[in-house]
Motif scaffolding. Structure first.
Motif, PDB file in Angstrom:
ATOM      1  N   GLY A   1      46.662  38.076  46.953  1.00 46.87           N
ATOM      2  CA  GLY A   1      45.610  39.052  47.193  1.00 46.87           C
ATOM      3  C   GLY A   1      45.881  40.407  46.565  1.00 46.87           C
ATOM      4  O   GLY A   1      44.944  41.189  46.352  1.00 46.87           O
ATOM      5  N   GLN A   2      47.155  40.698  46.264  1.00 44.43           N
ATOM      6  CA  GLN A   2      47.454  41.937  45.550  1.00 44.43           C
ATOM      7  C   GLN A   2      46.851  41.869  44.148  1.00 44.43           C
ATOM      8  O   GLN A   2      46.673  40.788  43.586  1.00 44.43           O
ATOM      9  CB  GLN A   2      48.969  42.160  45.463  1.00 44.43           C
ATOM     10  CG  GLN A   2      49.651  42.433  46.789  1.00 44.43           C
ATOM     11  CD  GLN A   2      51.131  42.727  46.614  1.00 44.43           C
ATOM     12  OE1 GLN A   2      51.577  43.180  45.553  1.00 44.43           O
ATOM     13  NE2 GLN A   2      51.914  42.474  47.660  1.00 44.43           N
ATOM     14  N   VAL A   3      46.553  43.022  43.581  1.00 44.38           N
ATOM     15  CA  VAL A   3      45.898  43.080  42.261  1.00 44.38           C
ATOM     16  C   VAL A   3      46.797  43.828  41.280  1.00 44.38           C
ATOM     17  O   VAL A   3      47.298  44.917  41.575  1.00 44.38           O
ATOM     18  CB  VAL A   3      44.528  43.772  42.354  1.00 44.38           C
ATOM     19  CG1 VAL A   3      43.890  43.899  40.967  1.00 44.38           C
ATOM     20  CG2 VAL A   3      43.602  42.999  43.292  1.00 44.38           C
ATOM     21  N   ILE A   4      47.033  43.211  40.138  1.00 48.63           N
ATOM     22  CA  ILE A   4      47.782  43.843  39.047  1.00 48.63           C
ATOM     23  C   ILE A   4      46.927  43.799  37.797  1.00 48.63           C
ATOM     24  O   ILE A   4      46.491  42.724  37.372  1.00 48.63           O
ATOM     25  CB  ILE A   4      49.124  43.122  38.783  1.00 48.63           C
ATOM     26  CG1 ILE A   4      49.933  42.984  40.072  1.00 48.63           C
ATOM     27  CG2 ILE A   4      49.919  43.870  37.724  1.00 48.63           C
ATOM     28  CD1 ILE A   4      51.233  42.221  39.886  1.00 48.63           C
ATOM     29  N   LYS A   5      46.670  44.967  37.223  1.00 46.45           N
ATOM     30  CA  LYS A   5      45.848  45.068  36.003  1.00 46.45           C
ATOM     31  C   LYS A   5      44.533  44.300  36.165  1.00 46.45           C
ATOM     32  O   LYS A   5      44.138  43.507  35.312  1.00 46.45           O
ATOM     33  CB  LYS A   5      46.630  44.581  34.792  1.00 46.45           C
ATOM     34  CG  LYS A   5      47.782  45.506  34.394  1.00 46.45           C
ATOM     35  CD  LYS A   5      48.550  45.008  33.190  1.00 46.45           C
ATOM     36  CE  LYS A   5      47.779  45.172  31.913  1.00 46.45           C
ATOM     37  NZ  LYS A   5      48.611  44.832  30.721  1.00 46.45           N
ATOM     38  N   ASN A   6      43.883  44.516  37.284  1.00 46.50           N
ATOM     39  CA  ASN A   6      42.574  43.936  37.591  1.00 46.50           C
ATOM     40  C   ASN A   6      42.598  42.426  37.839  1.00 46.50           C
ATOM     41  O   ASN A   6      41.544  41.800  37.906  1.00 46.50           O
ATOM     42  CB  ASN A   6      41.552  44.250  36.486  1.00 46.50           C
ATOM     43  CG  ASN A   6      41.293  45.742  36.345  1.00 46.50           C
ATOM     44  OD1 ASN A   6      41.213  46.452  37.345  1.00 46.50           O
ATOM     45  ND2 ASN A   6      41.193  46.213  35.121  1.00 46.50           N
ATOM     46  N   LEU A   7      43.794  41.850  37.983  1.00 47.07           N
ATOM     47  CA  LEU A   7      43.905  40.419  38.261  1.00 47.07           C
ATOM     48  C   LEU A   7      44.491  40.207  39.652  1.00 47.07           C
ATOM     49  O   LEU A   7      45.569  40.715  39.955  1.00 47.07           O
ATOM     50  CB  LEU A   7      44.798  39.730  37.226  1.00 47.07           C
ATOM     51  CG  LEU A   7      44.252  39.576  35.814  1.00 47.07           C
ATOM     52  CD1 LEU A   7      45.345  39.022  34.899  1.00 47.07           C
ATOM     53  CD2 LEU A   7      43.038  38.683  35.792  1.00 47.07           C
ATOM     54  N   PRO A   8      43.800  39.449  40.512  1.00 49.74           N
ATOM     55  CA  PRO A   8      44.353  39.164  41.832  1.00 49.74           C
ATOM     56  C   PRO A   8      45.456  38.111  41.737  1.00 49.74           C
ATOM     57  O   PRO A   8      45.378  37.187  40.919  1.00 49.74           O
ATOM     58  CB  PRO A   8      43.150  38.621  42.599  1.00 49.74           C
ATOM     59  CG  PRO A   8      42.294  37.991  41.555  1.00 49.74           C
ATOM     60  CD  PRO A   8      42.462  38.851  40.323  1.00 49.74           C
TER      61      PRO A   8
ATOM     62  N   GLY B   1      54.739  33.327  38.965  1.00 47.18           N
ATOM     63  CA  GLY B   1      55.932  33.994  39.474  1.00 47.18           C
ATOM     64  C   GLY B   1      55.815  35.501  39.368  1.00 47.18           C
ATOM     65  O   GLY B   1      56.111  36.076  38.328  1.00 47.18           O
ATOM     66  N   ILE B   2      55.364  36.157  40.442  1.00 48.41           N
ATOM     67  CA  ILE B   2      55.152  37.602  40.395  1.00 48.41           C
ATOM     68  C   ILE B   2      56.271  38.316  41.139  1.00 48.41           C
ATOM     69  O   ILE B   2      56.040  39.123  42.042  1.00 48.41           O
ATOM     70  CB  ILE B   2      53.764  37.987  40.970  1.00 48.41           C
ATOM     71  CG1 ILE B   2      52.685  37.050  40.432  1.00 48.41           C
ATOM     72  CG2 ILE B   2      53.419  39.425  40.591  1.00 48.41           C
ATOM     73  CD1 ILE B   2      52.496  37.110  38.936  1.00 48.41           C
TER      74      ILE B   2
ATOM     75  N   ARG C   1      56.115  40.686  37.417  1.00 45.09           N
ATOM     76  CA  ARG C   1      55.331  41.921  37.554  1.00 45.09           C
ATOM     77  C   ARG C   1      55.517  42.814  36.330  1.00 45.09           C
ATOM     78  O   ARG C   1      54.554  43.391  35.814  1.00 45.09           O
ATOM     79  CB  ARG C   1      55.754  42.658  38.824  1.00 45.09           C
ATOM     80  CG  ARG C   1      54.858  43.822  39.211  1.00 45.09           C
ATOM     81  CD  ARG C   1      55.301  44.389  40.555  1.00 45.09           C
ATOM     82  NE  ARG C   1      55.053  43.450  41.634  1.00 45.09           N
ATOM     83  CZ  ARG C   1      53.929  43.435  42.349  1.00 45.09           C
ATOM     84  NH1 ARG C   1      52.957  44.294  42.074  1.00 45.09           N
ATOM     85  NH2 ARG C   1      53.777  42.572  43.337  1.00 45.09           N
ATOM     86  N   ALA C   2      56.763  42.910  35.842  1.00 38.51           N
ATOM     87  CA  ALA C   2      57.023  43.737  34.664  1.00 38.51           C
ATOM     88  C   ALA C   2      56.325  43.183  33.423  1.00 38.51           C
ATOM     89  O   ALA C   2      55.740  43.936  32.635  1.00 38.51           O
ATOM     90  CB  ALA C   2      58.535  43.828  34.422  1.00 38.51           C
ATOM     91  N   VAL C   3      56.374  41.863  33.256  1.00 38.08           N
ATOM     92  CA  VAL C   3      55.699  41.234  32.114  1.00 38.08           C
ATOM     93  C   VAL C   3      54.198  41.498  32.180  1.00 38.08           C
ATOM     94  O   VAL C   3      53.555  41.852  31.185  1.00 38.08           O
ATOM     95  CB  VAL C   3      55.992  39.720  32.079  1.00 38.08           C
ATOM     96  CG1 VAL C   3      55.096  39.014  31.071  1.00 38.08           C
ATOM     97  CG2 VAL C   3      57.461  39.466  31.739  1.00 38.08           C
TER      98      VAL C   3
ATOM     99  N   LEU D   1      47.101  35.066  37.726  1.00 38.83           N
ATOM    100  CA  LEU D   1      48.451  35.287  38.237  1.00 38.83           C
ATOM    101  C   LEU D   1      48.657  34.427  39.475  1.00 38.83           C
ATOM    102  O   LEU D   1      47.766  34.350  40.336  1.00 38.83           O
ATOM    103  CB  LEU D   1      48.655  36.761  38.611  1.00 38.83           C
ATOM    104  CG  LEU D   1      48.344  37.814  37.549  1.00 38.83           C
ATOM    105  CD1 LEU D   1      48.487  39.211  38.145  1.00 38.83           C
ATOM    106  CD2 LEU D   1      49.263  37.652  36.344  1.00 38.83           C
ATOM    107  N   PHE D   2      49.837  33.798  39.588  1.00 42.03           N
ATOM    108  CA  PHE D   2      50.087  32.876  40.695  1.00 42.03           C
ATOM    109  C   PHE D   2      51.477  33.081  41.287  1.00 42.03           C
ATOM    110  O   PHE D   2      52.438  33.362  40.576  1.00 42.03           O
ATOM    111  CB  PHE D   2      49.954  31.420  40.222  1.00 42.03           C
ATOM    112  CG  PHE D   2      48.566  31.049  39.792  1.00 42.03           C
ATOM    113  CD1 PHE D   2      47.680  30.484  40.693  1.00 42.03           C
ATOM    114  CD2 PHE D   2      48.147  31.276  38.493  1.00 42.03           C
ATOM    115  CE1 PHE D   2      46.388  30.150  40.307  1.00 42.03           C
ATOM    116  CE2 PHE D   2      46.863  30.944  38.093  1.00 42.03           C
ATOM    117  CZ  PHE D   2      45.985  30.375  39.005  1.00 42.03           C
TER     118      PHE D   2
END
Length: 209
Positions: free
Chosen positions: A123-130, A90-91, A96-98, A114-115
């Motif tokens: 496909g977006q990347v947060i903290k090097n995780l897609p 759940g992004i 996203r904040a977590v 992340l799912f």
């Protein structure tokens, strides 16, 4: 030490001890008495000694506690030296904040996936995780064997995906949904996070002050 005999209230105080001792260590202090620690934390010295005695004797008569050693020992008790792999589902704004603001590595976890079910996020990347499509969850879990799932999804979504996660080997949940997983899965470790409950508790305390 029998972990089954240690109360939940004692366990919930351990992270606070760890945080305070870390601050003292960073400030360059090397030792502290239970009385001094109690004054800083707002607990009684007796309570601190009782809590720590649940896990063995860490203090020395006339010396107090070695701050660095006690900080390390509590970290070991909390399992911070044995990181558990985790996935987050759940992004949205909360997820996203977590992901962005929790330092999982210092809390005993390693965030590996992340799912979400929104194609616009995949496909977006947060903290090097897609961000991966939720449809790939089975394959990812079979290959990477995560132990923990962080649920930043609504109650209905949690109800529909929880069976799948338990079947995939998830042993613990950090649960921000309002679905009480601990009732359905008594053998799985669950930490339920209810911001609304916390706010109502504050309301009670103010109301009855």
């Amino acid at each position: 030490m029998n972990n089954g005999m240690i109360s939940t209230s004692v366990i919930k105080r351990l992270p606070r001890y760890y945080r305070f001792l870390g601050e003292l260590k960073a400030a360059g202090l090397t030792r502290i008495s239970s009385r001094e620690l109690s004054e800083r934390m707002g607990l009684t010295a007796s309570q601190i000694r009782q809590d720590l005695n649940c896990f063995g004797g860490f203090g020395q008569q006339g010396y107090g506690y070695n701050i660095s050693l006690l900080h390390s020992e509590i970290g070991n008790i909390l399992g911070l030296d044995r990181p558990k792999s985790a996935i987050l589902i759940g992004i949205g704004n909360l997820g996203r904040a977590v992901t962005m603001h929790i330092n999982f590595e210092t809390k005993g976890f390693h965030l590996i996936g992340l799912f979400d079910n929104k194609e616009s996020l995949v496909g977006q990347v947060i903290k090097n995780l897609p961000i991966r499509n939720i449809s790939t969850l089975d394959e990812f879990c079979r290959e990477n064997l995560p132990e923990v799932a962080i649920l930043c999804i609504p109650k209905q979504a949690a109800m529909s995906i929880s069976d799948q996660l338990v079947r995939l080997g998830i042993k613990g949940f950090w649960n921000f949904s309002h679905y009480d997983l601990s009732l359905k899965y008594p053998d799985v470790k669950v930490e339920n996070m209810h911001f609304g409950d916390s706010l109502m508790t504050l309301s009670y305390r103010l109301h009855h002050d």
